[in-house]
Motif scaffolding. Sequence first.
Motif, PDB file in Angstrom:
ATOM      1  N   GLN A   1      -5.460  -3.845  -0.251  1.00  0.00           N
ATOM      2  CA  GLN A   1      -6.706  -4.360   0.345  1.00  0.00           C
ATOM      3  C   GLN A   1      -6.575  -5.831   0.758  1.00  0.00           C
ATOM      4  O   GLN A   1      -7.359  -6.312   1.544  1.00  0.00           O
ATOM      5  CB  GLN A   1      -7.849  -4.256  -0.668  1.00  0.00           C
ATOM      6  CG  GLN A   1      -8.177  -2.822  -1.064  1.00  0.00           C
ATOM      7  CD  GLN A   1      -9.560  -2.712  -1.666  1.00  0.00           C
ATOM      8  OE1 GLN A   1     -10.547  -2.564  -0.965  1.00  0.00           O
ATOM      9  NE2 GLN A   1      -9.649  -2.778  -2.974  1.00  0.00           N
ATOM     10  N   ILE A   2      -5.605  -6.518   0.177  1.00  0.00           N
ATOM     11  CA  ILE A   2      -5.490  -7.964   0.446  1.00  0.00           C
ATOM     12  C   ILE A   2      -4.514  -8.201   1.603  1.00  0.00           C
ATOM     13  O   ILE A   2      -3.414  -7.631   1.634  1.00  0.00           O
ATOM     14  CB  ILE A   2      -5.045  -8.717  -0.827  1.00  0.00           C
ATOM     15  CG1 ILE A   2      -6.128  -8.541  -1.913  1.00  0.00           C
ATOM     16  CG2 ILE A   2      -4.798 -10.191  -0.558  1.00  0.00           C
ATOM     17  CD1 ILE A   2      -5.737  -9.024  -3.291  1.00  0.00           C
ATOM     18  N   ASP A   3      -4.932  -9.054   2.531  1.00  0.00           N
ATOM     19  CA  ASP A   3      -4.141  -9.369   3.707  1.00  0.00           C
ATOM     20  C   ASP A   3      -2.882 -10.171   3.304  1.00  0.00           C
ATOM     21  O   ASP A   3      -2.971 -11.060   2.454  1.00  0.00           O
ATOM     22  CB  ASP A   3      -5.058 -10.212   4.609  1.00  0.00           C
ATOM     23  CG  ASP A   3      -4.392 -10.578   5.887  1.00  0.00           C
ATOM     24  OD1 ASP A   3      -4.041  -9.660   6.621  1.00  0.00           O
ATOM     25  OD2 ASP A   3      -4.215 -11.790   6.140  1.00  0.00           O
TER      26      ASP A   3
ATOM     27  N   ASP B   1       0.859  -1.179   0.000  1.00  0.00           N
ATOM     28  CA  ASP B   1       0.000   0.000   0.000  1.00  0.00           C
ATOM     29  C   ASP B   1       0.901   1.237   0.000  1.00  0.00           C
ATOM     30  O   ASP B   1       1.644   1.474   0.955  1.00  0.00           O
ATOM     31  CB  ASP B   1      -0.874  -0.047   1.268  1.00  0.00           C
ATOM     32  CG  ASP B   1      -1.892   1.068   1.284  1.00  0.00           C
ATOM     33  OD1 ASP B   1      -1.646   2.096   0.631  1.00  0.00           O
ATOM     34  OD2 ASP B   1      -2.922   0.914   1.945  1.00  0.00           O
ATOM     35  N   SER B   2       0.843   2.016  -1.086  1.00  0.00           N
ATOM     36  CA  SER B   2       1.781   3.135  -1.214  1.00  0.00           C
ATOM     37  C   SER B   2       1.595   4.184  -0.111  1.00  0.00           C
ATOM     38  O   SER B   2       2.565   4.791   0.345  1.00  0.00           O
ATOM     39  CB  SER B   2       1.651   3.779  -2.591  1.00  0.00           C
ATOM     40  OG  SER B   2       0.319   4.117  -2.820  1.00  0.00           O
ATOM     41  N   GLU B   3       0.356   4.368   0.341  1.00  0.00           N
ATOM     42  CA  GLU B   3       0.114   5.363   1.390  1.00  0.00           C
ATOM     43  C   GLU B   3       0.718   4.909   2.721  1.00  0.00           C
ATOM     44  O   GLU B   3       1.309   5.698   3.450  1.00  0.00           O
ATOM     45  CB  GLU B   3      -1.390   5.626   1.548  1.00  0.00           C
ATOM     46  CG  GLU B   3      -1.931   6.653   0.579  1.00  0.00           C
ATOM     47  CD  GLU B   3      -1.113   7.953   0.543  1.00  0.00           C
ATOM     48  OE1 GLU B   3      -1.133   8.684   1.541  1.00  0.00           O
ATOM     49  OE2 GLU B   3      -0.457   8.219  -0.473  1.00  0.00           O
ATOM     50  N   LYS B   4       0.565   3.596   3.010  1.00  0.00           N
ATOM     51  CA  LYS B   4       1.160   3.062   4.256  1.00  0.00           C
ATOM     52  C   LYS B   4       2.677   3.190   4.206  1.00  0.00           C
ATOM     53  O   LYS B   4       3.305   3.536   5.200  1.00  0.00           O
ATOM     54  CB  LYS B   4       0.790   1.575   4.400  1.00  0.00           C
ATOM     55  CG  LYS B   4      -0.522   1.338   5.118  1.00  0.00           C
ATOM     56  CD  LYS B   4      -0.673  -0.134   5.411  1.00  0.00           C
ATOM     57  CE  LYS B   4      -2.131  -0.465   5.676  1.00  0.00           C
ATOM     58  NZ  LYS B   4      -2.415  -1.891   5.547  1.00  0.00           N
TER      59      LYS B   4
ATOM     60  N   GLN C   1       4.151  14.432   2.023  1.00  0.00           N
ATOM     61  CA  GLN C   1       4.441  14.789   0.635  1.00  0.00           C
ATOM     62  C   GLN C   1       5.899  14.484   0.279  1.00  0.00           C
ATOM     63  O   GLN C   1       6.210  13.912  -0.764  1.00  0.00           O
ATOM     64  CB  GLN C   1       4.159  16.271   0.446  1.00  0.00           C
ATOM     65  CG  GLN C   1       3.818  16.612  -0.983  1.00  0.00           C
ATOM     66  CD  GLN C   1       3.474  18.081  -1.126  1.00  0.00           C
ATOM     67  OE1 GLN C   1       3.424  18.820  -0.153  1.00  0.00           O
ATOM     68  NE2 GLN C   1       3.255  18.503  -2.337  1.00  0.00           N
ATOM     69  N   LYS C   2       6.773  14.851   1.221  1.00  0.00           N
ATOM     70  CA  LYS C   2       8.213  14.598   1.021  1.00  0.00           C
ATOM     71  C   LYS C   2       8.463  13.091   0.983  1.00  0.00           C
ATOM     72  O   LYS C   2       9.258  12.599   0.162  1.00  0.00           O
ATOM     73  CB  LYS C   2       8.977  15.258   2.182  1.00  0.00           C
ATOM     74  CG  LYS C   2      10.460  15.024   2.184  1.00  0.00           C
ATOM     75  CD  LYS C   2      11.183  16.045   1.358  1.00  0.00           C
ATOM     76  CE  LYS C   2      12.687  15.748   1.368  1.00  0.00           C
ATOM     77  NZ  LYS C   2      13.371  16.317   0.256  1.00  0.00           N
ATOM     78  N   ALA C   3       7.744  12.365   1.858  1.00  0.00           N
ATOM     79  CA  ALA C   3       7.916  10.901   1.909  1.00  0.00           C
ATOM     80  C   ALA C   3       7.500  10.273   0.578  1.00  0.00           C
ATOM     81  O   ALA C   3       8.158   9.343   0.097  1.00  0.00           O
ATOM     82  CB  ALA C   3       7.085  10.325   3.048  1.00  0.00           C
ATOM     83  N   ARG C   4       6.439  10.791  -0.018  1.00  0.00           N
ATOM     84  CA  ARG C   4       5.987  10.258  -1.318  1.00  0.00           C
ATOM     85  C   ARG C   4       7.066  10.480  -2.386  1.00  0.00           C
ATOM     86  O   ARG C   4       7.312   9.619  -3.216  1.00  0.00           O
ATOM     87  CB  ARG C   4       4.683  10.940  -1.750  1.00  0.00           C
ATOM     88  CG  ARG C   4       3.486  10.424  -0.988  1.00  0.00           C
ATOM     89  CD  ARG C   4       2.187  10.880  -1.635  1.00  0.00           C
ATOM     90  NE  ARG C   4       1.105  10.744  -0.679  1.00  0.00           N
ATOM     91  CZ  ARG C   4       0.476  11.740  -0.063  1.00  0.00           C
ATOM     92  NH1 ARG C   4       0.792  12.978  -0.343  1.00  0.00           N
ATOM     93  NH2 ARG C   4      -0.493  11.512   0.808  1.00  0.00           N
ATOM     94  N   LYS C   5       7.705  11.659  -2.308  1.00  0.00           N
ATOM     95  CA  LYS C   5       8.772  11.962  -3.278  1.00  0.00           C
ATOM     96  C   LYS C   5       9.947  11.011  -3.077  1.00  0.00           C
ATOM     97  O   LYS C   5      10.546  10.528  -4.041  1.00  0.00           O
ATOM     98  CB  LYS C   5       9.242  13.410  -3.106  1.00  0.00           C
ATOM     99  CG  LYS C   5       8.328  14.400  -3.798  1.00  0.00           C
ATOM    100  CD  LYS C   5       8.899  15.780  -3.752  1.00  0.00           C
ATOM    101  CE  LYS C   5       7.925  16.774  -4.350  1.00  0.00           C
ATOM    102  NZ  LYS C   5       8.290  18.152  -4.099  1.00  0.00           N
ATOM    103  N   ILE C   6      10.263  10.742  -1.807  1.00  0.00           N
ATOM    104  CA  ILE C   6      11.380   9.826  -1.513  1.00  0.00           C
ATOM    105  C   ILE C   6      11.067   8.446  -2.094  1.00  0.00           C
ATOM    106  O   ILE C   6      11.916   7.815  -2.737  1.00  0.00           O
ATOM    107  CB  ILE C   6      11.621   9.722   0.020  1.00  0.00           C
ATOM    108  CG1 ILE C   6      12.127  11.062   0.563  1.00  0.00           C
ATOM    109  CG2 ILE C   6      12.593   8.595   0.354  1.00  0.00           C
ATOM    110  CD1 ILE C   6      12.240  11.128   2.078  1.00  0.00           C
ATOM    111  N   LEU C   7       9.825   8.010  -1.899  1.00  0.00           N
ATOM    112  CA  LEU C   7       9.422   6.686  -2.403  1.00  0.00           C
ATOM    113  C   LEU C   7       9.474   6.630  -3.924  1.00  0.00           C
ATOM    114  O   LEU C   7       9.940   5.643  -4.500  1.00  0.00           O
ATOM    115  CB  LEU C   7       8.006   6.347  -1.939  1.00  0.00           C
ATOM    116  CG  LEU C   7       7.887   5.782  -0.538  1.00  0.00           C
ATOM    117  CD1 LEU C   7       6.421   5.584  -0.189  1.00  0.00           C
ATOM    118  CD2 LEU C   7       8.616   4.444  -0.423  1.00  0.00           C
TER     119      LEU C   7
END
Lengths: 271, 275
Positions: free
Chosen positions: B169-171, B113-116, B130-136
Amino acid sequence: MAIITISRGSYYMGKAVAEKVAERLGYPLVSRDVLLEASERFSVPEIKLARAIHDAPRILDRLSHSKQSYIAYIRAALAERAAAEGKLVYHGLAGHLLLTGLEQVLKVRITADLEKRVAQEVERSKISARKARELLLKDDLQRRKWTKTLYGVDPSDSTLYDLVIRIDKITVDQAVDFICETADNACFQDTEKCLRKAKDFAIACRVKAALVEEWPNIKVACHYGNVVVYPREKESKAGKLRKRLDQICNALEGIHNVEVHRASQPPVDAV
Amino acid sequence: MSIIVISADDRAAEDQIGSRTAEITGYGRLEYGLLKEIAAKYDIEEEKLAEALEREPSLLRGMPPKKWYYYLACIEAEVLERLAADKMVTWSLAAHLYVLGISHALRVRILSDSEKMAKAVAEENGVSLQKARKILAKRQRQRVQWSQAAYGQDETDPALYDLVINLGQIDPDEAAATIAKAVGYRKFEPMTYSRKCLANLLLAAKVKTRLLETMSDIDVQSRDGRVIVTTKALRRDKQKKTLAIKELAGSVEGVNFVEVHFNNDIFKEAAQSLR
């Protein structure tokens, strides 16, 4: 409630998978019939809707925004089916994108080896392998352009889906097993919240479909029957929009209140 | 019995799903821990092997391309050697990029999950979401560049995998159970031909490792003990290089015949000859 969208390219076996999933789960199978419903409801020829969902927008389409309108109609018809039926299997282009904003949607993509697709097309259409390859690649390109232009994403990007299954060593029946088992997971099951969300989503889509011709870039959100529209400043035509919204409010069931928010950022679930 | 090759966009998810799948299937595990054995066998620092798996070569970090390719070849040869035993789950050793054309290998990509992930990076580094998303996004780009430089493949391409599972969504336990079930399908059972394909890959990797120890620009293919080496050399060095390759490659157990091909950049060669 499990809504399953099965995305696929031409001759990826996605249709066969969708049919078997629907049969196994006893869910209604939705595909081209959504176009028919949208065509009847919004008085647009079905062929135009079919083109809107298949061909990439041309320059004239971009200027006239006709494609956005047609897609809003198709989306409204699909959202209404989803809210009414509660569970369904949709196969066709961009189901996962048309139903963005709905929770508990299992998004599946079926892929297959190009050479096997070519062989299938040769057998089906009795044409040469070269011609078949050209056709398939052209079709893939159209679909990619379509999704990129309208949604800014590449349909082959696997992060858009919950499951991507390659039909090769995994057969159609095995793919069906995976999908049915995954749909049985708790996270795809019926909840009060998701039913509510499906109804709100259907309302937002209907309002958008009613406005899109005149306000092509308008965004609509709905929470618990309260509709909020987000027009762009330059196209707001405030008085006309208010009047139109009052008409929609009277014609559509389930709307408690309508608000217009100018110059504010629409939420992520706005359509 | 089969081979399961797992790749993921997040190391933690890769470990979790890989370990769980190994538990369910009872298969052996081939993962990061193997680097210690490889380091000891080839007398290389373990950190260097780990770095080769993570980053592209850089002279500034003391990792020239020649060494980088050699380290990767060492890992590839050792992983393939162990995979030949069957009943293995492998992850974190880039096997998804070189275990190709083996019909009894189930290849799976796990997406987190990209947000997690962004939240975890934000917490870990004390930066905004926002910065974390850029790092990813930057990390993802670097991974794609790495996989293309190392093996000429984009590891995010879904065409490389039989199954892609998104953990949004999948465990994870459900994902591991799905993988375990898939590997039981008949098409993933090893056959004489698929075992032979794996043996060919292994022989090619062993020859490549032997050659890259002292040479560069080496590509190796093998079939039933017959090895084809493709390399580059100036015209005047061709004969000498051919002899050296034949001698080195011929000393690898299982090699019956060595063929050397030269794939030269003629413009560069001409420029060098005129100097």
